[in-house]
Motif scaffolding. Structure first.
Motif, PDB file in Angstrom:
ATOM      1  N   VAL A 195     122.402   5.357  17.853  1.00  0.00           N
ATOM      2  CA  VAL A 195     121.327   5.410  18.832  1.00  0.00           C
ATOM      3  C   VAL A 195     121.199   4.014  19.439  1.00  0.00           C
ATOM      4  O   VAL A 195     121.134   3.019  18.708  1.00  0.00           O
ATOM      5  N   ILE A 200     123.129   8.765  21.495  1.00  0.00           N
ATOM      6  CA  ILE A 200     121.791   8.930  22.051  1.00  0.00           C
ATOM      7  C   ILE A 200     121.316   7.571  22.545  1.00  0.00           C
ATOM      8  O   ILE A 200     121.396   6.573  21.826  1.00  0.00           O
ATOM      9  N   LYS A 230     118.001   5.649  24.109  1.00  0.00           N
ATOM     10  CA  LYS A 230     116.554   5.802  24.233  1.00  0.00           C
ATOM     11  C   LYS A 230     115.969   4.627  25.009  1.00  0.00           C
ATOM     12  O   LYS A 230     116.234   3.470  24.704  1.00  0.00           O
ATOM     13  N   ILE A 249     122.950  12.008  25.155  1.00  0.00           N
ATOM     14  CA  ILE A 249     121.556  12.268  25.510  1.00  0.00           C
ATOM     15  C   ILE A 249     120.857  10.962  25.844  1.00  0.00           C
ATOM     16  O   ILE A 249     120.884  10.012  25.052  1.00  0.00           O
ATOM     17  N   THR A 262     117.074   9.581  26.603  1.00  0.00           N
ATOM     18  CA  THR A 262     115.717  10.044  26.382  1.00  0.00           C
ATOM     19  C   THR A 262     114.801   8.846  26.140  1.00  0.00           C
ATOM     20  O   THR A 262     115.174   7.702  26.397  1.00  0.00           O
ATOM     21  N   ASP A 275     110.992   9.919  21.520  1.00  0.00           N
ATOM     22  CA  ASP A 275     111.722  11.109  21.081  1.00  0.00           C
ATOM     23  C   ASP A 275     112.341  10.830  19.715  1.00  0.00           C
ATOM     24  O   ASP A 275     113.096   9.867  19.543  1.00  0.00           O
ATOM     25  N   GLU A 300     117.830  12.745  16.818  1.00  0.00           N
ATOM     26  CA  GLU A 300     118.883  11.967  16.172  1.00  0.00           C
ATOM     27  C   GLU A 300     120.247  12.562  16.532  1.00  0.00           C
ATOM     28  O   GLU A 300     120.343  13.713  16.953  1.00  0.00           O
ATOM     29  N   PRO A 301     121.318  11.776  16.378  1.00  0.00           N
ATOM     30  CA  PRO A 301     122.643  12.300  16.672  1.00  0.00           C
ATOM     31  C   PRO A 301     122.909  13.612  15.936  1.00  0.00           C
ATOM     32  O   PRO A 301     122.575  13.762  14.762  1.00  0.00           O
ATOM     33  N   SER A 323     114.705  18.248  21.305  1.00  0.00           N
ATOM     34  CA  SER A 323     113.818  17.248  20.740  1.00  0.00           C
ATOM     35  C   SER A 323     112.993  17.874  19.625  1.00  0.00           C
ATOM     36  O   SER A 323     112.449  18.972  19.797  1.00  0.00           O
TER      37      SER A 323
END
Length: 350
Positions: free
Chosen positions: A14, A36, A38, A69, A71, A75, A78-79, A84
């Motif tokens: 992430v 992911i 964020k 993803i 986001t 949120d 997680e991978p 969500s």
């Protein structure tokens, strides 16, 4: 801190965007499947976004089993997850969005060859877009879901889910999902890039917005419940005029203010579009008159007691057929498994 050397974001991780991050000219950011990203909260000059500057490249190649993803830090996803675990699919404005800028032609007032993209302060040179390289290549974006964005950087100036400014036809964009963006879902500002397989779900403003003579094609797409127009299709702002094509789409109008908003000088062909879930006041408001545009094979499932001309006005009813079951529109199987909309059951009626 901008990305000024080739960088890879690796599967299983992430990554946090702490502000507006630009991939600068000559640099490639590779995002591996399943990553992911964020974005932290922020508005104004602190709005978070990932910006691919002219001459930069984004190689974001997710897969149907491992989408990438984008986001919010709010949120808890997680991978390995698609939906969500804690945020609703209509919660927007929590971070900025993804902005890709290129060197392809644009049509702007004064016939300049470049402009500053909306959503980015004008003094940031990484926000410039446009040029004369029609086949410019800004990279590959596949199986990417962008969620909860659209932070406001100024009065009436929000960031779109996916902004494409002067992006060239050498760029590949396929299998894209925008969920709960405060402003538009996808907005094109000129350029020549094609987009295939796209979902825009719960856009706060327009789902599909085209400006400055975008000359590409949007093919196979789904629109679900936008806040303003399903389509806002603006004409050229300068003397350069290029036509775009929108084809094979299914639209659940839901809470939208309108269906299709054209300018007199919009320059677009549309065909194979299916509308359903309509409500009073939603309409296709005018046909373009300056350039020759083709509209064909529209189908609509009407609310009880309504007729086509209640929604398709100004002669637009001529290319619309009322149906109970559509034979045109999107092939929704393209979105199975990897999109939040599919996982959430939102595509059941498409």
């Amino acid at each position: 801190t901008n990305i000024t050397e080739n960088t890879t974001w690796e599967t299983g991780n992430v990554y946090i965007l702490g502000g507006r991050i630009a991939v600068t000219n000559g640099v490639t950011l590779t995002i591996e499947p399943g990553v992911i990203v964020k974005g932290q909260a922020g508005t104004g000059t602190n709005a978070t976004a990932l910006l691919i500057a002219r001459g930069g490249k984004l190689m974001a190649e997710g897969t149907a089993t491992q989408p990438i993803i984008f986001t919010s830090v709010a949120d808890e996803i997680e991978p390995g997850q698609i939906a969500s675990p804690n945020l609703d699919s209509d919660l927007n404005g929590l971070w900025g969005g993804l902005i890709v800028l290129g060197k392809a032609p644009i049509s702007v007032s004064g016939d300049g060859t470049e402009a500053s993209i909306e959503g980015i302060p004008a003094d940031d040179n990484n926000g410039k877009y446009g040029g004369n390289v029609a086949d410019d290549n800004s990279g590959v974006i596949k199986y990417v879901s962008i969620r909860h964005g659209g932070a406001n950087i100024g009065e009436g100036n929000e960031i779109n889910g996916l902004t494409l400014g002067g992006v060239g036809s050498g760029t590949t964009i396929e299998n894209i999902e925008i969920v709960a963006n405060q402003d538009d879902g996808i907005e094109w500002f000129g350029g020549t890039v094609n987009v295939t397989n796209a979902i825009v779900w719960n856009a706060g403003d327009d789902a599909i917005d085209t400006d400055q003579s975008w000359a590409g094609t949007l093919n196979n797409f789904i629109v679900i419940n936008p806040g303003d127009e399903c389509f806002e299709l603006d004409g050229p702002e300068g003397t350069m005029a290029a036509k775009h094509t929108i084809t094979n789409g299914s639209v659940y109008a839901g809470d939208a203010e309108g269906l299709v908003d054209n300018d007199a000088n919009s320059y677009v062909d549309m065909d194979g579009i299916y509308f359903f879930g309509l409500a009073d006041g939603q309409d296709f408001d005018e046909l373009p008159t300056v350039y020759t545009c083709t509209f064909s094979d529209f189908q609509v499932t009407l609310p009880a007691g309504k007729v086509v001309t209640d929604f398709f006005k100004g002669g637009s009813d001529a290319f619309v057929t009322s149906v109970t079951s559509a034979t045109v529109g999107a092939t929704k199987s393209a979105f199975n498994a990897w999109s939040w909309a599919a996982v959430a059951g939102e595509l059941a009626d498409f």
